[in-house]
Design a protein around this motif. Structure first.
Motif, PDB file in Angstrom:
ATOM      1  N   LEU A  31       0.835  -1.213   0.000  1.00 19.23           N
ATOM      2  CA  LEU A  31       0.000   0.000   0.000  1.00 19.23           C
ATOM      3  C   LEU A  31       0.870   1.263   0.000  1.00 19.23           C
ATOM      4  N   ALA A 163      -8.485  -8.978   8.048  1.00 25.75           N
ATOM      5  CA  ALA A 163      -7.837  -8.245   6.949  1.00 25.75           C
ATOM      6  C   ALA A 163      -8.026  -8.992   5.636  1.00 25.75           C
ATOM      7  N   SER A 164      -7.481  -8.390   4.575  1.00 27.35           N
ATOM      8  CA  SER A 164      -7.671  -8.941   3.229  1.00 27.35           C
ATOM      9  C   SER A 164      -9.168  -9.107   2.959  1.00 27.35           C
ATOM     10  N   ARG A 166     -12.358  -8.379   0.949  1.00 29.69           N
ATOM     11  CA  ARG A 166     -12.596  -8.086  -0.471  1.00 29.69           C
ATOM     12  C   ARG A 166     -14.045  -7.719  -0.768  1.00 29.69           C
ATOM     13  N   THR A 183     -10.448  -4.427   8.650  1.00 28.10           N
ATOM     14  CA  THR A 183      -9.762  -3.406   7.864  1.00 28.10           C
ATOM     15  C   THR A 183     -10.059  -3.682   6.403  1.00 28.10           C
TER      16      THR A 183
END
Ligand code: G3P
Length: 217
Positions: A31, A163-164, A166, A183
């Motif tokens: 990122l 996380a990750s 989608r 997140t």
């Protein structure tokens, strides 16, 4: 459930923050690369904008250098959470930095056993990657549920930071399971507002407003 934004895009963070949607931010080397910014400079800017934890990831793979990098990162601002990978050296760095009183986010978690080790090493956050497990035909949400059960069985205070992410369904499923934090990229968080029946209903109201000449101001 807390919302962290998974990006180093400062204007995107600012827009969501103004709406009260941002409880923290997570970044990673990919990122930072995407932002095209210097890691220390962009991380400071994000920390100045957001009150909650801002995860900044170390670049080293050995514990000693990770600890040194972590100690430099926490000088940026009080709300830095040092992000370390879920390796044996990462766990050593986690223990040292959390013993120093710093927030640590242990990332790249793909199993319940890894999450158990991170909790014992004093992690503030554990980051299981849902989407990358889904990518290889496993179920990332099952991992979130397993970690929730294990942490609750023993009263670990490490927060589950899913996380990750989608899809919007990942977020609602994480909320049902009881993940402490998600997140997600700004676009996924913004997509949560969408519903075709909302659009259809609004269109009908607008038609009636027009045909009846309803006005307020
Ligand atoms: O928070 C971790 C995230 O940045 C990874 O997401 O989509 O690259 O698997 P993704």
């Amino acid at each position: 459930m807390k919302f962290f934004v998974d990006t180093a895009d400062v204007p995107a963070i600012a827009e969501l923050n103004d709406l009260g949607m941002v409880d923290g931010v997570t970044t990673n080397p990919s990122l930072i690369k995407k932002s095209g910014r210097d890691i220390l400079e962009v991380t400071k800017e994000i920390c100045d904008l957001v009150d909650g934890p801002v995860s900044a990831e170390v670049t080293a793979t050995d514990a000693e250098t990770m600890i040194a990098e972590g100690r430099k990162l926490v000088e940026i601002a009080e709300n830095i959470a040092v992000k370390v990978p879920l390796t044996w050296d990462g766990l050593k760095a986690c223990k040292a930095l959390s013993d120093d009183g710093h927030m640590v986010n242990v990332t790249l978690c793909f199993s319940a056993n890894q999450a158990l080790l991170a909790a014992k090493a004093g992690a503030t956050f554990i980051s299981p990657f849902i989407g990358r497990l889904d990518d290889i035909n496993l179920d990332g949400l099952d991992l979130i549920a397993d970690i929730r059960t294990i942490y609750d069985n023993y009263g670990y205070e490490t927060e589950i930071l899913a996380a990750s992410i989608r899809t919007v369904n990942h977020i609602s499923e994480c909320a049902k399971i009881g993940a402490d934090v998600i997140t997600a990229p700004p676009a996924v968080i913004q997509s949560m507002v969408k519903h075709p029946l909302t659009d259809k209903g609004l269109d009908a109201f607008l038609a009636d407003i027009k045909s009846a000449g309803i006005s307020i101001l």
